[in-house]
Design a protein around this motif. Sequence first.
Motif, mmCIF file in Angstrom:
data_model
loop_
_atom_site.group_PDB
_atom_site.id
_atom_site.type_symbol
_atom_site.label_atom_id
_atom_site.label_comp_id
_atom_site.label_asym_id
_atom_site.label_seq_id
_atom_site.Cartn_x
_atom_site.Cartn_y
_atom_site.Cartn_z
ATOM 1 N N PHE A 84 -1.812 -4.576 -2.229
ATOM 2 C CA PHE A 84 -1.378 -3.201 -2.501
ATOM 3 C C PHE A 84 -0.736 -3.090 -3.877
ATOM 4 O O PHE A 84 -1.109 -2.233 -4.680
ATOM 5 C CB PHE A 84 -0.397 -2.747 -1.421
ATOM 6 N N GLY A 85 0.229 -3.950 -4.162
ATOM 7 C CA GLY A 85 0.971 -3.849 -5.416
ATOM 8 C C GLY A 85 0.100 -3.994 -6.649
ATOM 9 O O GLY A 85 0.186 -3.200 -7.589
ATOM 10 N N PHE A 86 -0.758 -5.012 -6.658
ATOM 11 C CA PHE A 86 -1.602 -5.247 -7.829
ATOM 12 C C PHE A 86 -2.694 -4.193 -7.965
ATOM 13 O O PHE A 86 -2.911 -3.633 -9.035
ATOM 14 C CB PHE A 86 -2.242 -6.637 -7.755
ATOM 15 N N LEU A 87 -3.413 -3.930 -6.874
ATOM 16 C CA LEU A 87 -4.591 -3.063 -6.955
ATOM 17 C C LEU A 87 -4.233 -1.602 -7.211
ATOM 18 O O LEU A 87 -4.845 -0.938 -8.052
ATOM 19 C CB LEU A 87 -5.416 -3.187 -5.671
ATOM 20 N N VAL A 88 -3.236 -1.073 -6.478
ATOM 21 C CA VAL A 88 -2.887 0.340 -6.631
ATOM 22 C C VAL A 88 -2.338 0.625 -8.030
ATOM 23 O O VAL A 88 -2.768 1.579 -8.699
ATOM 24 C CB VAL A 88 -1.874 0.781 -5.557
ATOM 25 N N PHE A 89 -1.428 -0.199 -8.491
ATOM 26 C CA PHE A 89 -0.806 0.113 -9.777
ATOM 27 C C PHE A 89 -1.705 -0.257 -10.961
ATOM 28 O O PHE A 89 -1.597 0.349 -12.027
ATOM 29 C CB PHE A 89 0.567 -0.545 -9.865
ATOM 30 N N LEU A 90 -2.607 -1.220 -10.771
ATOM 31 C CA LEU A 90 -3.616 -1.460 -11.803
ATOM 32 C C LEU A 90 -4.575 -0.276 -11.870
ATOM 33 O O LEU A 90 -4.933 0.187 -12.949
ATOM 34 C CB LEU A 90 -4.389 -2.749 -11.507
ATOM 35 N N GLY A 91 -4.972 0.226 -10.695
ATOM 36 C CA GLY A 91 -5.835 1.402 -10.650
ATOM 37 C C GLY A 91 -5.168 2.607 -11.278
ATOM 38 O O GLY A 91 -5.795 3.358 -12.037
ATOM 39 N N SER A 98 -3.189 10.921 -15.484
ATOM 40 C CA SER A 98 -3.355 11.584 -14.187
ATOM 41 C C SER A 98 -3.417 10.591 -13.029
ATOM 42 O O SER A 98 -3.634 10.978 -11.883
ATOM 43 C CB SER A 98 -4.631 12.434 -14.188
ATOM 44 N N GLY A 99 -3.210 9.309 -13.328
ATOM 45 C CA GLY A 99 -3.314 8.274 -12.295
ATOM 46 C C GLY A 99 -2.320 8.442 -11.170
ATOM 47 O O GLY A 99 -2.617 8.122 -10.019
ATOM 48 N N LYS A 156 -18.228 7.642 -16.611
ATOM 49 C CA LYS A 156 -17.055 6.909 -17.089
ATOM 50 C C LYS A 156 -16.776 5.738 -16.150
ATOM 51 O O LYS A 156 -16.075 5.896 -15.140
ATOM 52 C CB LYS A 156 -15.832 7.841 -17.160
ATOM 53 N N PRO A 157 -17.324 4.554 -16.454
ATOM 54 C CA PRO A 157 -17.152 3.382 -15.581
ATOM 55 C C PRO A 157 -15.695 3.057 -15.289
ATOM 56 O O PRO A 157 -15.373 2.575 -14.212
ATOM 57 C CB PRO A 157 -17.827 2.261 -16.378
ATOM 58 N N VAL A 158 -14.803 3.318 -16.258
ATOM 59 C CA VAL A 158 -13.380 3.011 -16.050
ATOM 60 C C VAL A 158 -12.834 3.815 -14.874
ATOM 61 O O VAL A 158 -12.041 3.317 -14.066
ATOM 62 C CB VAL A 158 -12.562 3.307 -17.328
ATOM 63 N N ASN A 159 -13.258 5.080 -14.752
ATOM 64 C CA ASN A 159 -12.809 5.914 -13.641
ATOM 65 C C ASN A 159 -13.275 5.358 -12.304
ATOM 66 O O ASN A 159 -12.532 5.358 -11.321
ATOM 67 C CB ASN A 159 -13.335 7.344 -13.804
ATOM 68 N N ILE A 160 -14.514 4.894 -12.264
ATOM 69 C CA ILE A 160 -15.053 4.326 -11.029
ATOM 70 C C ILE A 160 -14.244 3.104 -10.616
ATOM 71 O O ILE A 160 -13.840 2.955 -9.461
ATOM 72 C CB ILE A 160 -16.536 3.946 -11.201
ATOM 73 N N ILE A 161 -13.980 2.220 -11.587
ATOM 74 C CA ILE A 161 -13.217 1.002 -11.299
ATOM 75 C C ILE A 161 -11.810 1.351 -10.825
ATOM 76 O O ILE A 161 -11.306 0.792 -9.842
ATOM 77 C CB ILE A 161 -13.147 0.097 -12.550
#
Length: 313
Positions: A84-91, A98-99, A156-161
Amino acid sequence: MIPSHTKGIICCLLATVSWGAMFPIMTDALAHLDPFNFTTLRYGIAGLAFALLLFCMEGSKGFHLKGERWGLAWLFGTFGFAGFGFLVFLGQHLAGPSGALTASIMMATMPMLGLLSIWALKKKRPAASTFGFILLSFFGVLLVITHGSTADILNKPVNIIANLLLIAGALCWVLYTIGGSYFPGWSPIRYTTLTTLLGMISVLAIDIVLMLTGMISVPHSASVTAVIPHLLYMALVAGMMAVLCWNVGNMIITPTNGVLFMDIVPVTAFFISAMNGIVPSQLQIVGACITATALILNNLNQRKQAKILMIEN
């Protein structure tokens, strides 16, 4: 003397408002420190605070793992804190300014993700009508993350990731929450503390590997100093206080009612982001309302089905 039901409502409100505020706060924190080192410091502080609380409440026996399913506790702790911590805040970081809005909406989909996860893990298939609400919920999310333009997100691939990372992070927290049911003999504070401490093994290992391989840099003292207020909020308020309030609130008003308060998370994030100049678009607001409606309708549907089962039995 506050009535028990009112106390439960206040606890759930405190938890979800705290979680809603953490995403705008992280927007500022991520400008100073990467998500990985921030998460390591955050859960390090929270872990120590939880350990002290468990010791005060249950003594040293609360930490004994002999004969316990510590491997499973480590796995769920890894999901909940490293995942949760790594994935959500990296995303959130990759999604840009607007993240915070997008991430907060993803948190409101957790009840729906939970239904699917329970189906997969415990073979409890949701009712057919529930699938309709799940689709409605994710349609709302789609409006939020695409601003109504599917072509824009595909280009925009970055948005998908970023969005895939947010969904994966939300799923990790769902799995962590479900994990508590595998330890019926543990108190909520014991489950939270031990999974935090065991999960920190994974958090530290991943963080060290990323620094050794040069994928992230060793944090400078100035960067750490700049995020101290953010760390204290994320560890002690959005972490320790919110989790305890959530557990207490759900014990009083039941998870069926408590889950409705997850709608407060995106509302709080939207309000704070708007105060900071990041105003959600009309389509994002519509998407948030659709997701909230799906959650409420599914909750009412579950209550109706529960009453039917009680009458039949």
